[in-house]
Design a protein around this motif. Sequence first.
Motif, short mmCIF file in Angstrom:
data_model
loop_
_atom_site.label_atom_id
_atom_site.label_comp_id
_atom_site.label_asym_id
_atom_site.label_seq_id
_atom_site.Cartn_x
_atom_site.Cartn_y
_atom_site.Cartn_z
N TRP A 1 -11.86 -4.08 7.32
CA TRP A 1 -12.12 -2.91 7.14
C TRP A 1 -11.93 -2.99 5.45
O TRP A 1 -11.35 -3.69 4.95
CB TRP A 1 -11.35 -1.97 7.79
CG TRP A 1 -10.01 -1.65 7.61
CD1 TRP A 1 -8.78 -2.80 7.96
CD2 TRP A 1 -9.10 -1.07 6.43
NE1 TRP A 1 -7.70 -2.19 7.43
CE2 TRP A 1 -7.89 -1.35 6.48
CE3 TRP A 1 -9.58 0.05 5.84
CZ2 TRP A 1 -6.91 -0.66 5.97
CZ3 TRP A 1 -8.67 0.95 5.21
CH2 TRP A 1 -7.19 0.56 5.17
N TYR A 2 -12.73 -1.60 4.94
CA TYR A 2 -12.56 -1.39 3.49
C TYR A 2 -12.38 -0.21 3.26
O TYR A 2 -12.73 0.83 4.06
CB TYR A 2 -13.82 -1.97 2.81
CG TYR A 2 -15.08 -1.14 3.26
CD1 TYR A 2 -16.06 -1.63 4.55
CD2 TYR A 2 -15.62 -0.29 2.53
CE1 TYR A 2 -16.99 -0.82 4.89
CE2 TYR A 2 -16.66 0.53 2.86
CZ TYR A 2 -17.26 0.20 4.15
OH TYR A 2 -18.50 0.99 4.34
N SER A 3 -11.91 -0.02 2.11
CA SER A 3 -11.78 1.56 1.62
C SER A 3 -12.48 1.73 0.31
O SER A 3 -12.19 0.89 -0.62
CB SER A 3 -10.33 1.72 1.47
OG SER A 3 -9.64 0.88 0.78
N VAL A 4 -13.01 2.86 0.17
CA VAL A 4 -13.45 3.04 -1.14
C VAL A 4 -12.61 4.21 -1.85
O VAL A 4 -12.62 5.54 -1.37
CB VAL A 4 -15.02 3.60 -1.09
CG1 VAL A 4 -15.75 4.00 -2.38
CG2 VAL A 4 -15.98 2.58 -0.26
N LEU B 1 -12.81 17.13 11.34
CA LEU B 1 -13.37 16.22 10.49
C LEU B 1 -14.75 15.55 10.81
O LEU B 1 -15.48 15.69 10.31
CB LEU B 1 -12.28 15.03 10.08
CG LEU B 1 -11.03 15.25 9.61
CD1 LEU B 1 -10.00 14.19 9.63
CD2 LEU B 1 -11.32 15.82 8.27
N THR C 1 -18.93 -6.22 2.42
CA THR C 1 -17.72 -5.55 2.71
C THR C 1 -16.59 -6.38 3.50
O THR C 1 -15.52 -6.22 3.73
CB THR C 1 -17.80 -4.48 3.61
OG1 THR C 1 -18.46 -4.60 4.78
CG2 THR C 1 -18.37 -3.32 2.66
N ILE D 1 -13.00 3.97 12.34
CA ILE D 1 -14.02 2.76 12.35
C ILE D 1 -14.21 2.64 14.08
O ILE D 1 -13.65 2.08 15.00
CB ILE D 1 -13.47 1.47 12.09
CG1 ILE D 1 -12.91 1.65 10.59
CG2 ILE D 1 -14.58 0.31 12.05
CD1 ILE D 1 -12.15 0.73 9.89
N VAL E 1 -7.15 8.18 7.93
CA VAL E 1 -7.95 8.50 6.88
C VAL E 1 -8.99 7.48 6.94
O VAL E 1 -10.14 7.87 6.29
CB VAL E 1 -6.95 7.78 5.35
CG1 VAL E 1 -5.95 8.71 5.21
CG2 VAL E 1 -6.77 6.23 5.89
N GLN E 2 -9.28 6.77 8.17
CA GLN E 2 -10.74 6.30 8.34
C GLN E 2 -10.67 6.10 9.84
O GLN E 2 -9.59 5.96 10.60
CB GLN E 2 -10.58 4.75 7.90
CG GLN E 2 -10.30 4.46 6.48
CD GLN E 2 -11.88 4.60 5.90
OE1 GLN E 2 -12.85 4.40 6.52
NE2 GLN E 2 -11.72 4.79 4.52
N ASP F 1 -12.39 6.50 -4.31
CA ASP F 1 -13.45 7.10 -5.35
C ASP F 1 -12.61 7.82 -6.49
O ASP F 1 -12.98 7.76 -7.76
CB ASP F 1 -14.55 7.87 -4.70
CG ASP F 1 -13.95 9.09 -4.05
OD1 ASP F 1 -12.63 9.08 -3.69
OD2 ASP F 1 -14.56 9.69 -3.68
N SER G 1 -21.37 6.33 -2.10
CA SER G 1 -21.19 5.05 -1.60
C SER G 1 -22.09 5.40 -0.27
O SER G 1 -21.66 6.06 0.58
CB SER G 1 -20.16 4.30 -1.15
OG SER G 1 -19.08 5.14 -0.28
#
Lengths: 180, 992
Positions: free
Chosen positions: B641-644, B538, B751, B597, B594-595, B646, B690
């Motif tokens: 933390w934030y999630s987009v 990834l 955010t 950071i 999934v993220q 889409d 984004s």
Amino acid sequence: MEKGKGVMGSGRRWAVDFSDNSTAPSSRDIPDPPGFTRASVDQDDSNLTRQKKDAEANWKAQKAWEVAQTPFKNLLMMGFMMWMAGSTVHLFSIGITFSALWQPISALQGVGKVFEPYKDNKVDLLGPKLLFIALNLGGLALGVWKLNTLGLLPTHASDWVSSLSPAQEVEYSGGGISLQ
Amino acid sequence: MAIRSFLILFLLFFLSSLHPILSLYEDQVGLMDWHEQYIGKVKQAVFHTHKTGRKRVVVSTEENVIASLDLRHGEIFWRHVLGPTDVIDGIDVALGKYVITLSSGGSVLRAWNLPDGQMVWESTLQGPKHSKSLLLVPTNLKIEKDNVVLVFSYGRLNAVSCTDGEVLWKKDFEAESLEVQQVIQCPSSDLVYIVGFAASSQFEMYQIDASNGELLKHESAAFSGGFLGEVSLVSSETIVALDSTGSILLTISFRNGKISFQQIPISNLVEDSLGPAVIIPSSVTGIFAIKMNAITMFIRVMGEGKLEVVEKTNHETSVSDALPISEGQQAFALIQHAGSEIHLTVKLAHDWDGNLLKESIKMDQQRGLVHRVFINNYIRTDRSYGFRVLIVMEDHSLLLLQQGAIVWSREDGLASIIDVTTSELPVEKDGVSVAKVEHNLFEWLKMLFFFLEGHMLKLKGTLMLASPEDIAAIQSMRLKGSEKSKMTRDHNGFRKLLIALTKAGKLFALHTGDGHIVWSHLLQSLHKSEACQHPIGLNLYQWQVPHHHAMDENPSVLVVSKCGPSSDISGVLSFVDTYTGKELGSLTLVHSIVQVIPLPYTDSTEQRLHLLIDADKHAHLYPKTPEAIDIFQHEFSNIYWYSVEDDNGIIKGHVLKSKCTGEVADEFCFDTRELWSIVFPSESEMIIASVTRKSNEVVHTQSKVIADQDVMYKYISRNLLFVATVAPKASGKIGCVTPEESWLVVYLIDTVTGRILHRVTHHGSQGPVHAVFSENWVVYHYFNLRAHRYEMSVIEIYDQSRADNKDVWKLVLGKHNLTSPISSYSQPEVITKSQSYFFTHSLKAIAVTSTAKGITSKQLLIGTVGDQVLALDKRFLDPRRSVNPTQAEKEEGIIPLTDSLPIIPQSYVTHSLKVEGLRGVITVPAKLESTTLVFAYGVDLFFTQLAPSRTYDSLTEDFSYALLLITIVALVAAIFVTWILSEKKELQEKWR
């Protein structure tokens, strides 16, 4: 040069002293001619010298005032040059400005020297000196003003904050679109 | 004096000239830049080794490249990179002079001239329905003296003329739900068989007259067991298939149009059951291979559908297609792995036990397994057959084997880079041991000799005495420059390692000096295993960057990967030392990723703390050390933390809540709580892009000085997100909606709090949107449907709440709050300025230069549709531009407003080169403030150094030190001469 002087000194064989030493005590060894009264001459002489001295003092005072006013011409000249130089920073305008700053400073440093020839206990040099200083300070102010118009003085807020690093943030947030 | 001041003036003028020209001189190409050409993982290869002309191999690759390679050295003769959607389905050589390619799902057929790669013709093939596409270049098939190419695509068989690409006849197979498997040419006749499956349990066979497309025969037979996947052709009238369970082998013969099945359960051939089998597609007469778990079996087809296992091996094995060598004889190559060696065997198809060739070749373990084999023969001087074999490895590299040795290899894995990061090189260690010096004395003398020779040449060059050969020698010497490819850190920070993760799961370290591969490592964690079936690499993150312990600790990178395409599958982390390429360790995680950071905190060993978010929205802290948790607890309440999302148009903000509860309870796991969410109405807006600021970007100052000494305060926040949405209707291609139905809305979102700082709608515009965020501005590129042109817009954000900090005395005395920490919850008042411009090109990528301190002005690096990288000064995208700027604004450097952005041909950083298939541009600051390193990757790689405001902090490479030295010496000499002369003159004066 030193050597040259030496050569000339040693090459001197004889000399005539043209100085008037009639009043000097050494000349009193020779008796005055008959009918000559020294007193009257002395009196006349002192009158004459007093007059002469007054004239000289006047002349000195006048000269001192003249000298004191010379920076004014310079000031006008500088003003003209500055106007010619414009307000953008480039070599010419910087040169002009710095010479405009340097001249009054050097003049102020040499205030005593400038008025040295006119030093006399009868002449009041305070007035001319003050004028001289004031005019030079005026020149200096002009220079500083010019420096400011060129934007070289830190007189604006921008000059103090232009290199201020960004403030720290308290929160930290990360993330984004989930990894595919 | 006058001349001097004039010179200085000229210099000042030169430096302050408005358009810094970035172009290079011809002889500067390759001094600081390098360009490497790749092709990607080879899918198909066709040899062309006629006696006359150069020997070459034509290949098609997974990066949609067709290339003709020199068989002697592996160099590219010519190459074409087709678009990302133009996937190549098949290639072949026709008439001995055309390369025929079938691409775009069988809809585009092209012929290229073999010697030079010029396109000869192109024809578009249509058909009733989607199907597998197959290309067949029959030998000796002529229709009216015209050689033909047979193409099966979109449920239609087309015969296309070789000379001009005209479709001679076509035959539809639309009525039947045919899943075509093979198009087979009958040897020595004009018959063509089309075989396939229909309705998953029906075998269909069509016999067609190739001269006119007439259907001669159609037979079908049902098989209740169904069919599975690929078929293997064992003769021109027999194929082998597997039933749907993968346990029964079917030999299907259609001789003379009669279909007959022969069923043989695999358990009849081997005693022990090994699970479902898979056919390895090949076309060797009489032999086919199946694979069951790790076991590969070669099975011979005897007469009457009898099968016989000829070899069973548990080594990894690859088979080539058959190569006809003499009448009726076919050879094929077999490659088996055995430890650190590979065994190459070439056999005749009808004679399994005899080997034409058997060689063992030592193979680098870092190349992994052999994935594909292509065989070719040549006639030796003693009239026997020699074989050369082209192999494609697991890491996508391409190797040519001949006479038991690797003739050449190509690292084509670098054509598919997923992510790039950089690493410093080792610090130069002082103190070389005496033995080394003695050993190197001779070398040193040699070097000295070369050095002197080089300087002589250079001197010749400067004095213009050099002959053309000398000039070439000087140029090559400049390009080689031993300094630039040294393996240690340099003072200016130009030498670094580029760490690239490729699709094959291999990690490469490239040297920025000349692009050579320092090390490469096939990640074990990205290797297929029991626990991890389909590992996908990834991203790369900088795990440890030692500054304090730079001498004794090596930096390392974190490779994040996951075990499969779904989002909730478990993730894998591996840590790789960037100096040596050793995998320090790897972790197969129990949770998904999934993220990732990277947090702005490091522990005492300078390992960066990372927060990994899983699909259940738990946050996991790495490294799992007590120290990390201490640091983390300290900052716990400030981490968000934030999630987009889409796909459903929601942006959510989260905050950490507490330690995990439940089954995954461990000390390093944290529950999170949703804090805010922004829901875009699904009927009118759809997220298409984004962008945030790069987390390692350095900003020099928070203020911007504008004309008249005024100051504006930038709103600089790391927690800003740029989001672009379009109307769902307009999410397709340009031109499918009217301007009235289409709009583009961009948002700037904080955010932490979810506050929308700015929102702007571009009516009549649509995507694709490419954006870049830096400092306090964002630049984005989109299509304006009304103007029928691409546009670029800029938004700059300023902090209005700081604007009243204008009292000089307060600032002098430091009585201001400009440097105190700020919180997003203080909700500062912001103002934005924006402007739009037309731009000629469509974009593939966009980036911005970054420098060490952030003082140097910025340039946008635009990856154009022509696969070049264009540097565009940020000053062209300044919202304060106006048609008639005032004198003060002009002095500030504001360019008069024009409706479109200029494209200055000299400002292409890739100069005359192309980075084919450009996918990304990254910039890395050098230590020297003026300079930034730019790396562009796609199918090709390109690296260069850029100085957006010229190299104001160093002398340029072509600075003449010799001239400087000569000038100084001449001046000193002149001083002495004039002093002596004046002494003499003075003495004479005195004697007068």
